[in-house]
Design a protein around this motif. Structure first.
Motif, short mmCIF file in Angstrom:
data_model
loop_
_atom_site.label_atom_id
_atom_site.label_comp_id
_atom_site.label_asym_id
_atom_site.label_seq_id
_atom_site.Cartn_x
_atom_site.Cartn_y
_atom_site.Cartn_z
N LYS A 1 -40.19 47.16 -1.71
CA LYS A 1 -41.51 47.71 -1.36
C LYS A 1 -42.43 46.62 -0.80
O LYS A 1 -43.30 46.90 0.02
N THR A 2 -42.23 45.36 -1.20
CA THR A 2 -43.08 44.27 -0.71
C THR A 2 -42.85 43.96 0.76
O THR A 2 -43.67 43.29 1.40
N GLY A 3 -41.69 44.41 1.29
CA GLY A 3 -41.37 44.15 2.69
C GLY A 3 -40.81 42.77 2.96
O GLY A 3 -40.64 42.39 4.13
N THR A 4 -40.49 42.02 1.94
CA THR A 4 -39.99 40.65 2.11
C THR A 4 -38.47 40.58 2.23
O THR A 4 -37.94 39.51 2.53
N VAL A 5 -37.80 41.69 2.00
CA VAL A 5 -36.33 41.71 2.04
C VAL A 5 -35.87 42.61 3.19
O VAL A 5 -36.21 43.80 3.22
N PRO A 6 -35.10 42.07 4.15
CA PRO A 6 -34.66 42.87 5.30
C PRO A 6 -33.48 43.78 4.96
O PRO A 6 -32.41 43.71 5.56
N LEU A 7 -33.69 44.67 4.00
CA LEU A 7 -32.58 45.44 3.44
C LEU A 7 -31.89 46.31 4.47
O LEU A 7 -30.66 46.42 4.50
N ALA B 1 -24.36 37.79 9.42
CA ALA B 1 -25.07 37.31 8.23
C ALA B 1 -26.02 36.16 8.58
O ALA B 1 -27.15 36.10 8.09
N LYS B 2 -25.57 35.27 9.46
CA LYS B 2 -26.40 34.12 9.82
C LYS B 2 -27.60 34.54 10.66
O LYS B 2 -28.72 34.05 10.47
N GLU B 3 -27.39 35.46 11.58
CA GLU B 3 -28.45 35.89 12.48
C GLU B 3 -29.51 36.73 11.78
O GLU B 3 -30.69 36.66 12.12
N ASN B 4 -29.09 37.55 10.81
CA ASN B 4 -30.00 38.56 10.26
C ASN B 4 -30.55 38.25 8.88
O ASN B 4 -31.56 38.83 8.48
N PHE B 5 -29.90 37.34 8.13
CA PHE B 5 -30.30 37.18 6.74
C PHE B 5 -30.64 35.73 6.36
O PHE B 5 -30.88 35.42 5.20
N GLY B 6 -30.63 34.84 7.34
CA GLY B 6 -31.11 33.49 7.11
C GLY B 6 -30.32 32.67 6.11
O GLY B 6 -30.89 31.83 5.41
N VAL B 7 -29.00 32.88 6.03
CA VAL B 7 -28.20 32.02 5.15
C VAL B 7 -28.19 30.61 5.70
O VAL B 7 -28.34 30.38 6.91
N ALA B 8 -28.03 29.65 4.81
CA ALA B 8 -28.09 28.24 5.22
C ALA B 8 -26.90 27.84 6.09
O ALA B 8 -27.01 26.93 6.91
N GLY B 9 -25.77 28.52 5.89
CA GLY B 9 -24.59 28.21 6.67
C GLY B 9 -23.46 29.16 6.37
O GLY B 9 -23.53 29.95 5.42
#
Length: 341
Positions: free
Chosen positions: A299-305, A199-207
């Motif tokens: 569709k915007t491509g902003t979410v690494p689904l 989760a930390k590596e792929n989705f940019g969670v704060a911690g």
């Protein structure tokens, strides 16, 4: 055609069944991809609250329209689509008020009625949503994203909120993505170090918080929030202990939302809800607007689904997919089935 069945806990098989024939107002769909979710895994293990055996599982899927009548939605043969799998009765008190996701007689595909894990299905036209050019391999992920998006929306996450998601499975990770998209500073907790690292590596969670004990969980929450608690906590597991985690970690006047589904009872000091004046709510299924919003968002491509997919199996490998997922749930996130194989 062939269909996947969960015959009993721990047993998945294929059966030859008649191909469906569409009725007026329905479309015939060829299933392309399907996702095995936590509820499917619970059904396989015998722990899910809403499942009867034997049954065809599956409510996360993408499909190609094979046959459809002319309609006012612009849906045509050859289009790749996804669908709303929650069938509401239309006449209970919830449905009368438009809260169709919480229908008192709800039947979700793959749970209270047969699901989509077969070669062809029929669906009411009003439940079919144009994928707007998204790949079928991504469209099958929209439904689980909707579950998380709906829950995060119920929690009223706003810009700058400190948000804790308890559970780093698919729904938890998608809740973290949703909360980030709404402006939250998002942390995620779990008992599985591998899932936290992913989760930390792929989705940019704060911690992340390794939930190794109640004492360690509280210690880490206090350190992150300066002993203030989180503005929003989201339960995405379905266990009494993780529900308690969310109550304990929430700030006074905070919001807590329950997405996880379980069978166990919870014994806790409920006066804590009054003391903290917590806003506690449940979140069930999703609405049409959630599907439409998320198709546009992805569709915007902003979410690494697609990064939530850790394993893909062919349709013919379904028994192995369920067995592997059950045996290695601590390392696997979203398991996807490719119906062309």
């Amino acid at each position: 055609m062939r269909a996947i069945y969960i015959d009993e806990p721990g047993k998945v098989s294929f059966r030859d069944i008649p191909a469906p024939v569409r009725k007026p107002g329905e479309a015939l769909l060829k299933v392309l991809y399907g996702g095995i979710c936590g509820s499917d895994l619970g059904s396989y293990r015998g722990t899910f609250a809403y499942f009867d055996y034997p049954r065809i599982p599956g409510h996360e899927f993408s499909a190609e329209i094979v046959e459809i009548d002319e309609n006012d939605k612009g849906l045509k043969p050859g289009m790749v689509v996804t669908c709303n799998p929650y069938f509401n009765c239309g006449h209970c008190y919830s449905c009368e008020r438009g809260i169709v996701n919480a229908c008192t007689s709800n039947e979700t595909m793959g749970c209270q009625r047969d699901g989509a894990f077969c070669e062809y299905i029929t669906m009411p036209v009003e439940r079919i949503y144009d994928g707007k050019g998204l790949p079928a391999s991504v469209l099958c992920l929209i439904e689980p994203f909707c579950i998380s998006w709906h829950g995060v929306s119920r929690a009223h996450v706003k810009e700058g909120d400190k948000v804790l998601v308890v559970g780093a499975g698919t729904i938890g990770v998608l809740a973290a993505i949703a909360a980030k998209a709404k402006g939250g500073e998002v942390y995620i907790a779990d008992v599985a170090p591998a899932k936290l690292e992913y989760a930390k590596e792929n989705f940019g969670v704060a911690g992340t918080i390794l939930n190794s004990s109640p004492e360690e969980f509280t210690k880490q929450c206090d350190a992150i929030t300066g002993n203030k608690g989180f503005d929003v906590t989201i339960e995405a597991v379905g266990l009494p202990s993780t529900f308690q985690n969310c109550i304990d970690a929430a700030a006074f006047g905070g919001h807590m939302v329950l997405i996880g589904v379980g069978k166990q009872n919870l014994d806790f000091n409920f006066t804590l809800l009054q003391k903290k004046e917590l806003n506690v709510c449940g979140s069930r299924n999703a609405l049409k607007k959630d599907f439409l919003e998320l198709i546009d968002l992805v569709k915007t491509g902003t979410v690494p689904l697609e990064k939530i997919v850790t394993n893909t199996y062919g349709f013919s490998e379904a028994p192995k997919a369920f067995a592997d997922f059950s045996a290695h749930a601590g390392e696997m996130l979203k398991v996807r089935l490719d119906f062309s194989k």
